[in-house]
Design an enzyme around this catalytic site. Structure first.
Site, short mmCIF file in Angstrom:
data_model
loop_
_atom_site.label_atom_id
_atom_site.label_comp_id
_atom_site.label_asym_id
_atom_site.label_seq_id
_atom_site.Cartn_x
_atom_site.Cartn_y
_atom_site.Cartn_z
N LYS A 3 49.26 39.00 32.22
CA LYS A 3 50.16 39.36 33.32
C LYS A 3 51.57 38.89 33.06
CE LYS A 3 47.01 39.73 37.25
NZ LYS A 3 46.76 39.32 38.64
N LYS A 52 39.64 48.26 30.89
CA LYS A 52 38.96 48.19 32.19
C LYS A 52 39.71 49.00 33.23
CE LYS A 52 41.21 44.18 34.24
NZ LYS A 52 41.17 42.90 34.88
N LYS A 90 44.00 48.58 38.86
CA LYS A 90 45.07 49.19 39.65
C LYS A 90 46.40 49.09 38.92
CE LYS A 90 44.93 44.81 41.81
NZ LYS A 90 43.76 44.16 42.34
P1 TYM Z 1 40.22 41.13 41.95
O1 TYM Z 1 40.73 41.23 43.33
O2 TYM Z 1 41.12 41.55 40.85
O3 TYM Z 1 38.89 41.96 41.79
C1 TYM Z 1 37.80 41.86 42.69
C2 TYM Z 1 36.50 41.92 41.94
O4 TYM Z 1 36.36 43.14 41.23
C3 TYM Z 1 36.01 42.87 39.88
N1 TYM Z 1 36.56 43.93 39.02
C4 TYM Z 1 35.84 44.68 38.17
N2 TYM Z 1 34.53 44.67 37.86
C5 TYM Z 1 34.10 45.59 36.95
N3 TYM Z 1 34.91 46.47 36.33
C6 TYM Z 1 36.24 46.50 36.60
N4 TYM Z 1 37.02 47.40 36.00
C7 TYM Z 1 36.76 45.58 37.55
N5 TYM Z 1 38.00 45.34 38.06
C8 TYM Z 1 37.84 44.33 38.94
C9 TYM Z 1 36.63 41.52 39.58
O5 TYM Z 1 36.01 40.89 38.48
C10 TYM Z 1 36.38 40.79 40.89
O6 TYM Z 1 35.08 40.26 40.94
N6 TYM Z 1 40.75 36.25 41.02
C11 TYM Z 1 39.95 37.24 41.74
C12 TYM Z 1 39.94 37.01 43.23
C13 TYM Z 1 39.51 35.65 43.63
C14 TYM Z 1 38.19 35.14 43.60
C15 TYM Z 1 38.27 33.81 44.10
C16 TYM Z 1 36.95 35.66 43.20
C17 TYM Z 1 40.33 34.68 44.13
N7 TYM Z 1 39.57 33.58 44.43
C18 TYM Z 1 37.14 33.02 44.21
C19 TYM Z 1 35.82 34.85 43.30
C20 TYM Z 1 35.92 33.54 43.81
C21 TYM Z 1 40.55 38.61 41.48
O7 TYM Z 1 41.74 38.73 41.23
O8 TYM Z 1 39.69 39.65 41.68
#
Ligand code: TYM
Length: 331
Positions: free
Chosen positions: A112, A195, A198
Protein backbone atom coordinates in the site's frame (compact mmCIF):
# COMPACT_ATOMS: atom_id res chain seq x y z
CA UNK A 1 -18.66 -22.10 23.57
CA UNK A 2 -15.53 -21.08 21.75
CA UNK A 3 -15.39 -17.56 20.43
CA UNK A 4 -14.99 -16.25 16.87
CA UNK A 5 -14.19 -12.69 15.85
CA UNK A 6 -13.61 -10.91 12.57
CA UNK A 7 -13.88 -7.53 10.86
CA UNK A 8 -14.42 -6.00 7.44
CA UNK A 9 -13.50 -2.45 6.44
CA UNK A 10 -16.11 0.07 5.31
CA UNK A 11 -13.92 1.39 2.51
CA UNK A 12 -16.20 1.10 -0.48
CA UNK A 13 -19.88 1.29 -1.29
CA UNK A 14 -20.18 -2.46 -1.54
CA UNK A 15 -18.48 -5.59 -0.33
CA UNK A 16 -17.11 -7.67 -3.17
CA UNK A 17 -17.32 -11.35 -4.01
CA UNK A 18 -13.85 -12.03 -2.57
CA UNK A 19 -14.94 -10.65 0.79
CA UNK A 20 -18.02 -12.84 0.76
CA UNK A 21 -16.51 -16.11 -0.44
CA UNK A 22 -13.23 -15.71 1.44
CA UNK A 23 -14.63 -14.58 4.76
CA UNK A 24 -18.22 -13.45 5.20
CA UNK A 25 -19.85 -16.75 4.24
CA UNK A 26 -17.96 -18.35 7.13
CA UNK A 27 -18.95 -15.59 9.52
CA UNK A 28 -22.55 -16.56 8.83
CA UNK A 29 -22.08 -20.30 9.32
CA UNK A 30 -19.83 -19.90 12.36
CA UNK A 31 -22.32 -17.78 14.29
CA UNK A 32 -24.34 -20.94 14.92
CA UNK A 33 -21.56 -22.78 16.74
CA UNK A 34 -19.51 -20.00 18.27
CA UNK A 35 -19.95 -16.98 20.43
CA UNK A 36 -19.50 -14.64 17.49
CA UNK A 37 -18.32 -11.03 17.41
CA UNK A 38 -18.16 -9.20 14.09
CA UNK A 39 -17.22 -5.59 13.62
CA UNK A 40 -16.64 -2.82 11.12
CA UNK A 41 -13.13 -1.37 11.53
CA UNK A 42 -13.79 2.26 10.65
CA UNK A 43 -10.59 3.23 12.47
CA UNK A 44 -8.66 1.07 10.04
CA UNK A 45 -10.43 2.78 7.17
CA UNK A 46 -8.90 6.17 8.00
CA UNK A 47 -5.35 4.87 7.55
CA UNK A 48 -5.94 6.11 4.01
CA UNK A 49 -7.82 9.33 3.41
CA UNK A 50 -11.62 9.10 3.56
CA UNK A 51 -14.37 11.57 2.92
CA UNK A 52 -16.16 11.86 6.30
CA UNK A 53 -19.68 11.78 4.88
CA UNK A 54 -18.88 8.81 2.69
CA UNK A 55 -17.24 6.97 5.57
CA UNK A 56 -20.32 7.35 7.76
CA UNK A 57 -22.58 6.18 4.94
CA UNK A 58 -20.33 3.24 4.15
CA UNK A 59 -20.16 2.17 7.77
CA UNK A 60 -23.95 2.02 7.87
CA UNK A 61 -24.08 0.28 4.54
CA UNK A 62 -21.52 -2.24 5.78
CA UNK A 63 -23.73 -3.03 8.77
CA UNK A 64 -26.77 -3.37 6.50
CA UNK A 65 -24.84 -5.66 4.15
CA UNK A 66 -23.72 -7.90 7.01
CA UNK A 67 -27.30 -8.20 8.24
CA UNK A 68 -28.54 -8.84 4.71
CA UNK A 69 -25.95 -11.59 4.23
CA UNK A 70 -27.25 -13.36 7.31
CA UNK A 71 -25.43 -12.03 10.36
CA UNK A 72 -28.14 -12.34 12.96
CA UNK A 73 -27.89 -9.89 15.88
CA UNK A 74 -29.69 -12.44 18.04
CA UNK A 75 -26.72 -14.80 17.57
CA UNK A 76 -23.82 -12.45 16.90
CA UNK A 77 -22.51 -9.25 18.40
CA UNK A 78 -22.26 -6.73 15.57
CA UNK A 79 -20.49 -3.45 16.28
CA UNK A 80 -18.46 -0.55 14.93
CA UNK A 81 -14.83 -0.30 16.06
CA UNK A 82 -14.77 3.43 16.89
CA UNK A 83 -17.69 2.94 19.29
CA UNK A 84 -15.50 0.71 21.45
CA UNK A 85 -12.60 2.89 22.69
CA UNK A 86 -10.70 -0.06 24.13
CA UNK A 87 -9.41 -0.93 20.63
CA UNK A 88 -7.27 2.20 20.44
CA UNK A 89 -6.20 1.85 24.07
CA UNK A 90 -4.94 -1.71 23.72
CA UNK A 91 -3.31 -0.85 20.41
CA UNK A 92 -1.05 1.61 22.22
CA UNK A 93 0.10 -0.98 24.72
CA UNK A 94 0.71 -3.54 21.97
CA UNK A 95 2.62 -1.03 19.88
CA UNK A 96 5.06 -0.80 22.77
CA UNK A 97 5.91 -4.49 22.49
CA UNK A 98 6.05 -4.52 18.67
CA UNK A 99 9.44 -4.23 17.04
CA UNK A 100 9.90 -1.52 14.45
CA UNK A 101 11.39 -4.04 12.05
CA UNK A 102 8.63 -6.51 12.81
CA UNK A 103 5.99 -3.96 11.78
CA UNK A 104 8.07 -3.00 8.75
CA UNK A 105 7.93 -6.55 7.41
CA UNK A 106 4.15 -6.47 6.92
CA UNK A 107 3.73 -6.95 3.20
CA UNK A 108 0.37 -5.19 3.02
CA UNK A 109 1.98 -2.01 4.33
CA UNK A 110 4.74 -2.35 1.81
CA UNK A 111 2.27 -2.82 -1.05
CA UNK A 112 0.00 0.00 0.00
CA UNK A 113 2.78 2.43 0.78
CA UNK A 114 4.31 1.80 -2.62
CA UNK A 115 0.94 2.53 -4.23
CA UNK A 116 0.53 5.73 -2.21
CA UNK A 117 4.13 6.79 -2.61
CA UNK A 118 6.28 6.28 0.49
CA UNK A 119 6.01 9.95 1.48
CA UNK A 120 2.22 9.84 1.57
CA UNK A 121 1.97 6.71 3.69
CA UNK A 122 0.90 7.56 7.22
CA UNK A 123 2.10 6.29 10.58
CA UNK A 124 -1.44 4.93 10.96
CA UNK A 125 -1.00 2.77 7.89
CA UNK A 126 2.28 1.52 9.34
CA UNK A 127 0.80 0.61 12.74
CA UNK A 128 -2.44 -0.76 11.26
CA UNK A 129 -1.53 -4.41 12.03
CA UNK A 130 -1.01 -3.52 15.69
CA UNK A 131 -4.51 -2.06 15.86
CA UNK A 132 -5.75 -5.23 14.19
CA UNK A 133 -3.99 -7.33 16.84
CA UNK A 134 -5.72 -5.24 19.50
CA UNK A 135 -9.10 -5.77 17.77
CA UNK A 136 -8.61 -9.47 18.07
CA UNK A 137 -6.86 -9.96 21.39
CA UNK A 138 -9.36 -7.83 23.34
CA UNK A 139 -11.99 -10.52 22.83
CA UNK A 140 -9.83 -13.61 23.33
CA UNK A 141 -11.31 -15.40 20.30
CA UNK A 142 -10.18 -18.89 19.31
CA UNK A 143 -10.89 -18.51 15.60
CA UNK A 144 -10.56 -15.56 13.23
CA UNK A 145 -12.17 -16.24 9.82
CA UNK A 146 -10.31 -14.23 7.13
CA UNK A 147 -8.96 -14.56 3.62
CA UNK A 148 -5.38 -15.43 2.75
CA UNK A 149 -4.30 -11.76 2.57
CA UNK A 150 -4.74 -11.43 6.34
CA UNK A 151 -2.57 -14.40 7.28
CA UNK A 152 0.53 -12.36 8.04
CA UNK A 153 -1.44 -9.98 10.26
CA UNK A 154 -2.79 -12.97 12.18
CA UNK A 155 0.74 -14.26 12.59
CA UNK A 156 1.80 -10.92 14.10
CA UNK A 157 -1.26 -11.05 16.37
CA UNK A 158 -0.25 -14.49 17.61
CA UNK A 159 3.30 -13.35 18.24
CA UNK A 160 2.16 -10.31 20.21
CA UNK A 161 -0.23 -12.43 22.29
CA UNK A 162 2.54 -14.86 23.15
CA UNK A 163 4.99 -12.07 23.87
CA UNK A 164 2.63 -10.29 26.23
CA UNK A 165 1.70 -13.56 27.94
CA UNK A 166 5.36 -14.40 28.64
CA UNK A 167 6.50 -10.89 29.49
CA UNK A 168 3.67 -10.27 31.96
CA UNK A 169 1.22 -13.03 32.72
CA UNK A 170 -1.06 -15.24 30.64
CA UNK A 171 -3.67 -12.76 29.46
CA UNK A 172 -4.49 -13.44 25.84
CA UNK A 173 -5.76 -16.43 23.92
CA UNK A 174 -3.44 -17.11 20.98
CA UNK A 175 -5.97 -17.09 18.10
CA UNK A 176 -6.05 -19.42 15.11
CA UNK A 177 -6.63 -18.01 11.63
CA UNK A 178 -9.64 -19.70 10.03
CA UNK A 179 -8.62 -19.63 6.36
CA UNK A 180 -10.49 -22.03 4.10
CA UNK A 181 -8.22 -23.31 1.38
CA UNK A 182 -10.54 -23.37 -1.63
CA UNK A 183 -11.90 -19.85 -1.16
CA UNK A 184 -9.02 -18.11 0.65
CA UNK A 185 -8.17 -16.10 -2.42
CA UNK A 186 -10.74 -15.18 -5.06
CA UNK A 187 -9.12 -13.68 -8.14
CA UNK A 188 -9.83 -10.69 -10.34
CA UNK A 189 -11.86 -11.77 -13.37
CA UNK A 190 -9.69 -9.74 -15.75
CA UNK A 191 -6.38 -10.58 -14.12
CA UNK A 192 -6.85 -14.01 -12.56
CA UNK A 193 -3.39 -14.06 -11.02
CA UNK A 194 -4.21 -11.07 -8.74
CA UNK A 195 -6.67 -11.19 -5.89
CA UNK A 196 -10.03 -9.56 -6.40
CA UNK A 197 -9.71 -6.19 -4.73
CA UNK A 198 -11.52 -2.89 -4.64
CA UNK A 199 -8.20 -1.17 -5.27
CA UNK A 200 -7.44 -2.91 -8.59
CA UNK A 201 -6.51 -0.57 -11.41
CA UNK A 202 -9.77 -1.33 -13.21
CA UNK A 203 -13.21 -2.41 -11.95
CA UNK A 204 -13.76 -4.73 -14.90
CA UNK A 205 -12.70 -7.81 -12.97
CA UNK A 206 -14.46 -6.89 -9.72
CA UNK A 207 -17.83 -8.30 -8.64
CA UNK A 208 -19.51 -6.02 -6.12
CA UNK A 209 -22.46 -7.47 -4.24
CA UNK A 210 -24.42 -4.26 -4.65
CA UNK A 211 -23.70 -3.67 -8.34
CA UNK A 212 -26.55 -3.78 -10.81
CA UNK A 213 -26.89 -7.51 -11.64
CA UNK A 214 -26.67 -6.63 -15.33
CA UNK A 215 -23.17 -5.27 -14.78
CA UNK A 216 -22.25 -8.35 -12.81
CA UNK A 217 -23.44 -10.66 -15.59
CA UNK A 218 -21.53 -8.61 -18.14
CA UNK A 219 -18.31 -8.74 -16.12
CA UNK A 220 -18.60 -12.50 -15.83
CA UNK A 221 -19.17 -12.86 -19.56
CA UNK A 222 -16.01 -10.85 -20.21
CA UNK A 223 -13.90 -12.80 -17.72
CA UNK A 224 -10.44 -13.76 -18.96
CA UNK A 225 -10.05 -17.51 -19.62
CA UNK A 226 -7.49 -19.26 -21.84
CA UNK A 227 -7.09 -20.59 -25.36
CA UNK A 228 -8.00 -24.20 -24.54
CA UNK A 229 -11.57 -25.43 -24.46
CA UNK A 230 -11.56 -27.78 -21.50
CA UNK A 231 -13.34 -26.84 -18.26
CA UNK A 232 -10.92 -28.17 -15.70
CA UNK A 233 -9.68 -27.01 -12.31
CA UNK A 234 -5.99 -26.25 -12.74
CA UNK A 235 -5.07 -22.97 -11.02
CA UNK A 236 -1.49 -22.99 -12.33
CA UNK A 237 -2.30 -23.31 -16.00
CA UNK A 238 -5.94 -22.26 -16.12
CA UNK A 239 -6.26 -19.48 -13.55
CA UNK A 240 -9.36 -17.81 -15.00
CA UNK A 241 -11.37 -20.99 -15.51
CA UNK A 242 -10.34 -22.30 -12.09
CA UNK A 243 -11.46 -19.09 -10.43
CA UNK A 244 -14.87 -19.35 -12.12
CA UNK A 245 -15.15 -22.97 -10.97
CA UNK A 246 -14.34 -21.98 -7.38
CA UNK A 247 -16.97 -19.23 -7.47
CA UNK A 248 -19.64 -21.51 -8.93
CA UNK A 249 -18.78 -24.38 -6.61
CA UNK A 250 -19.07 -22.14 -3.60
CA UNK A 251 -22.31 -20.41 -4.61
CA UNK A 252 -24.00 -23.64 -5.69
CA UNK A 253 -22.48 -25.70 -2.88
CA UNK A 254 -21.39 -28.26 -5.45
CA UNK A 255 -17.95 -29.89 -5.42
CA UNK A 256 -15.66 -28.81 -8.25
CA UNK A 257 -15.29 -32.40 -9.53
CA UNK A 258 -19.05 -32.55 -10.04
CA UNK A 259 -18.98 -29.29 -11.95
CA UNK A 260 -16.14 -30.57 -14.15
CA UNK A 261 -18.22 -33.65 -14.94
CA UNK A 262 -21.35 -31.58 -15.67
CA UNK A 263 -19.47 -29.29 -18.02
CA UNK A 264 -17.81 -32.05 -19.98
CA UNK A 265 -18.15 -31.30 -23.69
CA UNK A 266 -19.45 -27.81 -22.97
CA UNK A 267 -17.69 -24.51 -23.58
CA UNK A 268 -16.48 -21.54 -21.58
CA UNK A 269 -19.59 -19.61 -22.61
CA UNK A 270 -21.72 -22.20 -20.79
CA UNK A 271 -19.60 -21.95 -17.67
CA UNK A 272 -19.79 -18.17 -17.67
CA UNK A 273 -23.56 -18.25 -18.17
CA UNK A 274 -23.93 -20.52 -15.14
CA UNK A 275 -21.68 -18.36 -13.00
CA UNK A 276 -23.59 -15.24 -14.03
CA UNK A 277 -26.92 -16.91 -13.19
CA UNK A 278 -25.68 -18.10 -9.82
CA UNK A 279 -24.41 -14.64 -8.96
CA UNK A 280 -27.55 -12.83 -10.03
CA UNK A 281 -29.64 -15.28 -8.02
CA UNK A 282 -27.42 -14.69 -5.04
CA UNK A 283 -27.16 -10.89 -5.09
CA UNK A 284 -30.75 -10.02 -5.99
CA UNK A 285 -32.35 -10.90 -2.63
CA UNK A 286 -29.30 -9.59 -0.76
CA UNK A 287 -29.71 -6.20 -2.41
CA UNK A 288 -33.38 -6.12 -1.49
CA UNK A 289 -32.57 -6.86 2.15
CA UNK A 290 -29.82 -4.22 2.26
CA UNK A 291 -32.41 -1.64 1.14
CA UNK A 292 -34.78 -2.81 3.86
CA UNK A 293 -32.15 -2.52 6.58
CA UNK A 294 -31.03 0.90 5.35
CA UNK A 295 -34.58 2.18 5.29
CA UNK A 296 -34.83 1.78 9.07
CA UNK A 297 -31.88 3.78 10.38
CA UNK A 298 -33.21 3.83 13.92
CA UNK A 299 -33.25 0.05 14.05
CA UNK A 300 -29.77 -0.14 12.52
CA UNK A 301 -28.47 2.29 15.17
CA UNK A 302 -30.10 0.19 17.89
CA UNK A 303 -28.45 -3.00 16.67
CA UNK A 304 -25.03 -1.32 16.59
CA UNK A 305 -25.51 0.33 19.99
CA UNK A 306 -26.43 -3.01 21.56
CA UNK A 307 -23.45 -4.60 19.84
CA UNK A 308 -21.05 -1.92 21.09
CA UNK A 309 -22.39 -2.29 24.61
CA UNK A 310 -21.75 -6.04 24.69
CA UNK A 311 -18.36 -5.59 23.03
CA UNK A 312 -17.35 -2.99 25.62
CA UNK A 313 -18.20 -5.35 28.44
CA UNK A 314 -15.72 -7.91 27.15
CA UNK A 315 -13.13 -5.44 25.89
CA UNK A 316 -13.22 -3.36 29.08
CA UNK A 317 -12.56 -6.41 31.15
CA UNK A 318 -9.54 -7.46 29.10
CA UNK A 319 -8.14 -3.94 28.97
CA UNK A 320 -8.42 -3.53 32.76
CA UNK A 321 -6.36 -6.70 33.19
CA UNK A 322 -3.81 -5.51 30.66
CA UNK A 323 -3.44 -2.09 32.30
CA UNK A 324 -3.02 -3.71 35.69
CA UNK A 325 -0.37 -6.13 34.43
CA UNK A 326 1.54 -3.40 32.66
CA UNK A 327 1.67 -1.40 35.90
CA UNK A 328 -0.86 1.39 35.36
CA UNK A 329 -2.83 2.77 38.31
CA UNK A 330 -6.43 1.62 38.59
CA UNK A 331 -8.95 4.09 37.13
P1 TYM B 1 -10.82 -6.32 4.39
O1 TYM B 1 -11.86 -5.37 4.82
O2 TYM B 1 -9.86 -5.89 3.35
O3 TYM B 1 -11.48 -7.66 3.87
C1 TYM B 1 -12.48 -8.36 4.59
C2 TYM B 1 -12.27 -9.83 4.46
O4 TYM B 1 -12.33 -10.26 3.10
C3 TYM B 1 -11.20 -11.05 2.80
N1 TYM B 1 -10.85 -10.88 1.38
C4 TYM B 1 -10.73 -11.88 0.49
N2 TYM B 1 -10.86 -13.21 0.62
C5 TYM B 1 -10.69 -13.97 -0.49
N3 TYM B 1 -10.38 -13.46 -1.70
C6 TYM B 1 -10.24 -12.13 -1.88
N4 TYM B 1 -9.97 -11.63 -3.09
C7 TYM B 1 -10.41 -11.27 -0.75
N5 TYM B 1 -10.35 -9.93 -0.57
C8 TYM B 1 -10.62 -9.72 0.74
C9 TYM B 1 -10.11 -10.53 3.71
O5 TYM B 1 -9.07 -11.47 3.89
C10 TYM B 1 -10.89 -10.27 4.99
O6 TYM B 1 -11.04 -11.45 5.74
N6 TYM B 1 -7.49 -5.98 8.10
C11 TYM B 1 -8.80 -6.51 7.73
C12 TYM B 1 -9.91 -5.98 8.60
C13 TYM B 1 -9.69 -6.19 10.06
C14 TYM B 1 -9.80 -7.43 10.75
C15 TYM B 1 -9.52 -7.13 12.11
C16 TYM B 1 -10.08 -8.74 10.37
C17 TYM B 1 -9.39 -5.22 10.96
N7 TYM B 1 -9.30 -5.78 12.20
C18 TYM B 1 -9.55 -8.11 13.09
C19 TYM B 1 -10.08 -9.74 11.35
C20 TYM B 1 -9.83 -9.41 12.70
C21 TYM B 1 -9.09 -6.09 6.30
O7 TYM B 1 -8.60 -5.07 5.84
O8 TYM B 1 -10.02 -6.86 5.66
Amino acid sequence: KQRVLSGIQPTSDSFHLGNYLGALQYWVTMQDEYDALYFIPDMHAITVSQDPKALRARTKSAAAQLLALGIDPAKSTLFVQSQVPEHAELAWVLSCITGFGEAGRMTQFKDKSVKQGADNATVGLFTYPVLMAADILLYRPHQVPVGEDQRQHLELTRNLAQRFNTRYKKTFVVPEPHIVKGTAKIFDLQDPTSKMSKSAASDAGLINLLDDPKITAKRVRSAVTDTEREIRYDPENKAGVSNLLVILSSLRETPIVDLEANFEGKGYGDLKAEVADALVEFVTPVQKRVQDYLSDQAELDRVLAAGAERAREIAGNTLAQVYDRVGFLAR
